[in-house]
Design a protein around this motif. Structure first.
Motif, PDB file in Angstrom:
ATOM      1  N   LEU A 145       0.836  -1.200   0.000  1.00  0.00           N
ATOM      2  CA  LEU A 145       0.000   0.000   0.000  1.00  0.00           C
ATOM      3  C   LEU A 145       0.871   1.251   0.000  1.00  0.00           C
ATOM      4  O   LEU A 145       1.618   1.496   0.954  1.00  0.00           O
ATOM      5  CB  LEU A 145      -0.915   0.025   1.216  1.00  0.00           C
ATOM      6  N   GLY A 146       0.802   2.042  -1.028  1.00  0.00           N
ATOM      7  CA  GLY A 146       1.391   3.376  -1.074  1.00  0.00           C
ATOM      8  C   GLY A 146       2.863   3.455  -0.725  1.00  0.00           C
ATOM      9  O   GLY A 146       3.318   4.473  -0.206  1.00  0.00           O
ATOM     10  N   GLY A 147       3.625   2.384  -0.977  1.00  0.00           N
ATOM     11  CA  GLY A 147       5.037   2.389  -0.648  1.00  0.00           C
ATOM     12  C   GLY A 147       5.317   2.333   0.836  1.00  0.00           C
ATOM     13  O   GLY A 147       6.437   2.635   1.273  1.00  0.00           O
ATOM     14  N   GLY A 148       4.313   1.946   1.634  1.00  0.00           N
ATOM     15  CA  GLY A 148       4.439   1.996   3.083  1.00  0.00           C
ATOM     16  C   GLY A 148       4.672   0.660   3.739  1.00  0.00           C
ATOM     17  O   GLY A 148       5.309  -0.236   3.183  1.00  0.00           O
ATOM     18  N   TRP A 149       4.129   0.484   4.935  1.00  0.00           N
ATOM     19  CA  TRP A 149       4.442  -0.639   5.809  1.00  0.00           C
ATOM     20  C   TRP A 149       3.370  -1.723   5.789  1.00  0.00           C
ATOM     21  O   TRP A 149       3.530  -2.746   6.452  1.00  0.00           O
ATOM     22  CB  TRP A 149       4.637  -0.137   7.235  1.00  0.00           C
ATOM     23  N   THR A 150       2.279  -1.524   5.081  1.00  0.00           N
ATOM     24  CA  THR A 150       1.212  -2.527   5.041  1.00  0.00           C
ATOM     25  C   THR A 150       1.088  -3.100   3.635  1.00  0.00           C
ATOM     26  O   THR A 150       1.529  -2.505   2.644  1.00  0.00           O
ATOM     27  CB  THR A 150      -0.134  -1.933   5.462  1.00  0.00           C
ATOM     28  N   TRP A 151       0.469  -4.254   3.563  1.00  0.00           N
ATOM     29  CA  TRP A 151       0.281  -4.933   2.287  1.00  0.00           C
ATOM     30  C   TRP A 151      -1.085  -5.617   2.280  1.00  0.00           C
ATOM     31  O   TRP A 151      -1.740  -5.723   3.311  1.00  0.00           O
ATOM     32  CB  TRP A 151       1.393  -5.951   2.028  1.00  0.00           C
ATOM     33  N   PHE A 152      -1.505  -6.036   1.102  1.00  0.00           N
ATOM     34  CA  PHE A 152      -2.826  -6.668   1.003  1.00  0.00           C
ATOM     35  C   PHE A 152      -2.854  -7.678  -0.121  1.00  0.00           C
ATOM     36  O   PHE A 152      -2.168  -7.543  -1.139  1.00  0.00           O
ATOM     37  CB  PHE A 152      -3.926  -5.618   0.820  1.00  0.00           C
ATOM     38  N   THR A 153      -3.662  -8.711   0.086  1.00  0.00           N
ATOM     39  CA  THR A 153      -3.900  -9.737  -0.934  1.00  0.00           C
ATOM     40  C   THR A 153      -5.353  -9.756  -1.388  1.00  0.00           C
ATOM     41  O   THR A 153      -5.680 -10.379  -2.397  1.00  0.00           O
ATOM     42  CB  THR A 153      -3.530 -11.137  -0.409  1.00  0.00           C
ATOM     43  N   ASP A 154      -6.221  -9.085  -0.612  1.00  0.00           N
ATOM     44  CA  ASP A 154      -7.652  -9.065  -0.913  1.00  0.00           C
ATOM     45  C   ASP A 154      -8.197  -7.657  -0.768  1.00  0.00           C
ATOM     46  O   ASP A 154      -7.638  -6.827  -0.036  1.00  0.00           O
ATOM     47  CB  ASP A 154      -8.415 -10.014   0.012  1.00  0.00           C
ATOM     48  N   VAL A 155      -9.303  -7.413  -1.436  1.00  0.00           N
ATOM     49  CA  VAL A 155      -9.919  -6.089  -1.471  1.00  0.00           C
ATOM     50  C   VAL A 155     -11.421  -6.233  -1.268  1.00  0.00           C
ATOM     51  O   VAL A 155     -12.056  -7.119  -1.865  1.00  0.00           O
ATOM     52  CB  VAL A 155      -9.634  -5.401  -2.825  1.00  0.00           C
ATOM     53  N   GLU A 156     -11.980  -5.371  -0.436  1.00  0.00           N
ATOM     54  CA  GLU A 156     -13.433  -5.303  -0.292  1.00  0.00           C
ATOM     55  C   GLU A 156     -13.975  -4.330  -1.330  1.00  0.00           C
ATOM     56  O   GLU A 156     -13.500  -3.191  -1.425  1.00  0.00           O
ATOM     57  CB  GLU A 156     -13.816  -4.838   1.104  1.00  0.00           C
ATOM     58  N   VAL A 157     -14.950  -4.767  -2.096  1.00  0.00           N
ATOM     59  CA  VAL A 157     -15.579  -3.916  -3.106  1.00  0.00           C
ATOM     60  C   VAL A 157     -16.925  -3.444  -2.550  1.00  0.00           C
ATOM     61  O   VAL A 157     -17.785  -4.256  -2.200  1.00  0.00           O
ATOM     62  CB  VAL A 157     -15.792  -4.669  -4.431  1.00  0.00           C
ATOM     63  N   LEU A 158     -17.098  -2.142  -2.461  1.00  0.00           N
ATOM     64  CA  LEU A 158     -18.322  -1.551  -1.943  1.00  0.00           C
ATOM     65  C   LEU A 158     -19.072  -0.859  -3.062  1.00  0.00           C
ATOM     66  O   LEU A 158     -18.476  -0.240  -3.953  1.00  0.00           O
ATOM     67  CB  LEU A 158     -17.995  -0.543  -0.837  1.00  0.00           C
ATOM     68  N   ARG A 159     -20.394  -0.954  -3.015  1.00  0.00           N
ATOM     69  CA  ARG A 159     -21.273  -0.265  -3.959  1.00  0.00           C
ATOM     70  C   ARG A 159     -22.478   0.263  -3.200  1.00  0.00           C
ATOM     71  O   ARG A 159     -22.855  -0.269  -2.159  1.00  0.00           O
ATOM     72  CB  ARG A 159     -21.760  -1.210  -5.072  1.00  0.00           C
ATOM     73  N   ILE A 209     -12.696  -9.503  -3.370  1.00  0.00           N
ATOM     74  CA  ILE A 209     -12.017  -9.986  -4.571  1.00  0.00           C
ATOM     75  C   ILE A 209     -10.522 -10.069  -4.276  1.00  0.00           C
ATOM     76  O   ILE A 209     -10.017  -9.375  -3.377  1.00  0.00           O
ATOM     77  CB  ILE A 209     -12.255  -9.064  -5.784  1.00  0.00           C
ATOM     78  N   PRO A 210      -9.787 -10.896  -5.015  1.00  0.00           N
ATOM     79  CA  PRO A 210      -8.330 -10.902  -4.840  1.00  0.00           C
ATOM     80  C   PRO A 210      -7.730  -9.602  -5.362  1.00  0.00           C
ATOM     81  O   PRO A 210      -8.253  -8.989  -6.306  1.00  0.00           O
ATOM     82  CB  PRO A 210      -7.878 -12.103  -5.672  1.00  0.00           C
ATOM     83  N   ALA A 211      -6.639  -9.172  -4.762  1.00  0.00           N
ATOM     84  CA  ALA A 211      -5.995  -7.931  -5.194  1.00  0.00           C
ATOM     85  C   ALA A 211      -5.601  -7.994  -6.659  1.00  0.00           C
ATOM     86  O   ALA A 211      -5.595  -6.967  -7.353  1.00  0.00           O
ATOM     87  CB  ALA A 211      -4.778  -7.660  -4.322  1.00  0.00           C
ATOM     88  N   ALA A 212      -5.305  -9.176  -7.150  1.00  0.00           N
ATOM     89  CA  ALA A 212      -4.908  -9.320  -8.555  1.00  0.00           C
ATOM     90  C   ALA A 212      -6.033  -8.937  -9.511  1.00  0.00           C
ATOM     91  O   ALA A 212      -5.778  -8.645 -10.683  1.00  0.00           O
ATOM     92  CB  ALA A 212      -4.465 -10.757  -8.825  1.00  0.00           C
ATOM     93  N   ALA A 213      -7.282  -8.920  -9.013  1.00  0.00           N
ATOM     94  CA  ALA A 213      -8.421  -8.588  -9.867  1.00  0.00           C
ATOM     95  C   ALA A 213      -8.750  -7.102  -9.873  1.00  0.00           C
ATOM     96  O   ALA A 213      -9.718  -6.677 -10.512  1.00  0.00           O
ATOM     97  CB  ALA A 213      -9.645  -9.379  -9.416  1.00  0.00           C
ATOM     98  N   LEU A 214      -7.961  -6.285  -9.186  1.00  0.00           N
ATOM     99  CA  LEU A 214      -8.215  -4.847  -9.169  1.00  0.00           C
ATOM    100  C   LEU A 214      -8.094  -4.245 -10.565  1.00  0.00           C
ATOM    101  O   LEU A 214      -7.164  -4.578 -11.317  1.00  0.00           O
ATOM    102  CB  LEU A 214      -7.195  -4.147  -8.271  1.00  0.00           C
TER     103      LEU A 214
END
Length: 334
Positions: free
Chosen positions: A22-36, A44-49
């Motif tokens: 994330l943003g060149g910082g100290w955290t990372w992610f493999t999954d993303v919550e999609v809100l509508r 969804i998996p981060a690869a599907a962004l």
């Protein structure tokens, strides 16, 4: 209806090869919550962004006011006001204000935020000359003995200009350029960064039954529009910080919803400032009526913000927050 992407952030040594930073910082992610607005949340998996969303979330953040956004930073609060909700009157005398500034710097503040107008619920507007009198000389005096970055906490272009001329590094506008649009021109002309905060209503009215269709998405859309307005005024996105405005026109449930999904605001491609120190919702949840006694709760929420990637923590209790942050980072292996 559009999709909003919230990275589900993690930290520590057990990082999969597929994780995104994330943003060149100290955290990372493999999954993303999609809100509508018109559908339930899904994962969804981060690869599907989509590529644009991936870029906004992962592009390293530029330094702000000479501070690296690749790590969490502590912004110490210095109110030179007689009526701020927690420390009103304590530092309205310049000598006491400067002594407190030195104390916060010694305790580990990365930046100081100097304000001359209270924006607590019910606060009255302060005249331009009075707000300037409270802030500009303090900043100038601070510059005489320290090069620590300084932000000016103001809604007003005249006050911001005087502060920048005195040596301030950042404009922290709780009205996000809606109270005085000229503040955008002043900031752009000085090539300074700006923090844009969400607030519903003004200090006199903001806690009178605040309402949102969806507080997280409504605040996101507001900040997105204000970031675009700042860019149109000549402030590049890499000079913009966003703040969801915890406690400014929000109920307890609104505040908690924003904190629980704080990482969604990284999708704006800007660093996040989190200001929760000693606020009323902490007292409500903890059963602590006196603002100055809310330090433990304030630190707890600040660390929760760091876990969601917040790059700037605006706090009253610098020493306690620095100690907690040092231990938190060591414990997660950062």
């Amino acid at each position: 209806m559009r999709d909003y992407f919230r990275p589900i952030l993690q930290s520590g040594p057990a990082r999969p090869d597929s994780a995104l930073t994330l943003g060149g910082g100290w955290t990372w992610f493999t999954d993303v919550e999609v809100l509508r607005r018109d559908a339930p949340a899904r994962i969804i998996p981060a690869a599907a962004l989509p590529e644009a969303a991936r870029t906004a979330l992962c592009a390293p953040r530029a330094d702000i006011a000479r501070l690296s956004m690749a790590r969490p930073n502590i912004m110490g609060i210095l109110n030179t006001t007689p009526d701020s909700f927690s420390d009103g009157g304590q530092f309205s005398d310049r000598d006491r204000a400067l002594a407190h500034a030195k104390e916060m710097i010694g305790a580990g503040a990365d930046m100081l935020d100097i304000g001359g107008e209270s924006t607590r619920p019910g606060a009255e507007d302060v005249a331009l000359d009075e707000e300037t009198r409270r802030t500009e000389p303090t900043i100038a005096a601070l510059r005489a003995f320290s090069d620590v970055p300084v932000s000016i906490d103001t809604r007003k272009s005249v006050v911001a200009r005087a502060a920048l001329d005195a040596g301030a590094d950042l404009v922290n506008d709780v009205a996000a350029m809606t109270y005085d649009p000229q503040i955008a021109h002043v900031t752009a002309t000085a090539a300074a960064p700006i923090c844009l905060m969400h607030a519903q209503g003004d200090p006199q009215t903001m806690q009178n039954a605040p309402h949102y269709d969806d507080v997280v998405l409504d605040v996101y859309d507001f900040l997105s529009e204000r970031v675009s307005a700042a860019e149109a005024a000549g402030i590049p996105r890499q000079h913009i910080v966003v703040d969801p405005g915890i406690g400014f026109g929000k109920t307890l449930d609104h505040n908690l919803a924003l904190l629980q999904r704080l990482s969604i605001f990284h999708g704006l491609g800007c660093p996040i400032l989190l200001g929760v120190s000693r606020k009323r919702f902490i007292g409500t949840l903890a059963g602590v009526s006196e603002a100055a006694a809310r330090m433990p709760g304030s630190v707890a929420v600040a660390l929760a913000g760091v876990a969601q990637g917040a790059q700037i923590l605006r706090v009253h209790d610098v020493a306690e927050t620095r100690q907690a942050l040092t231990l938190f980072q060591a414990a997660i292996g950062d």
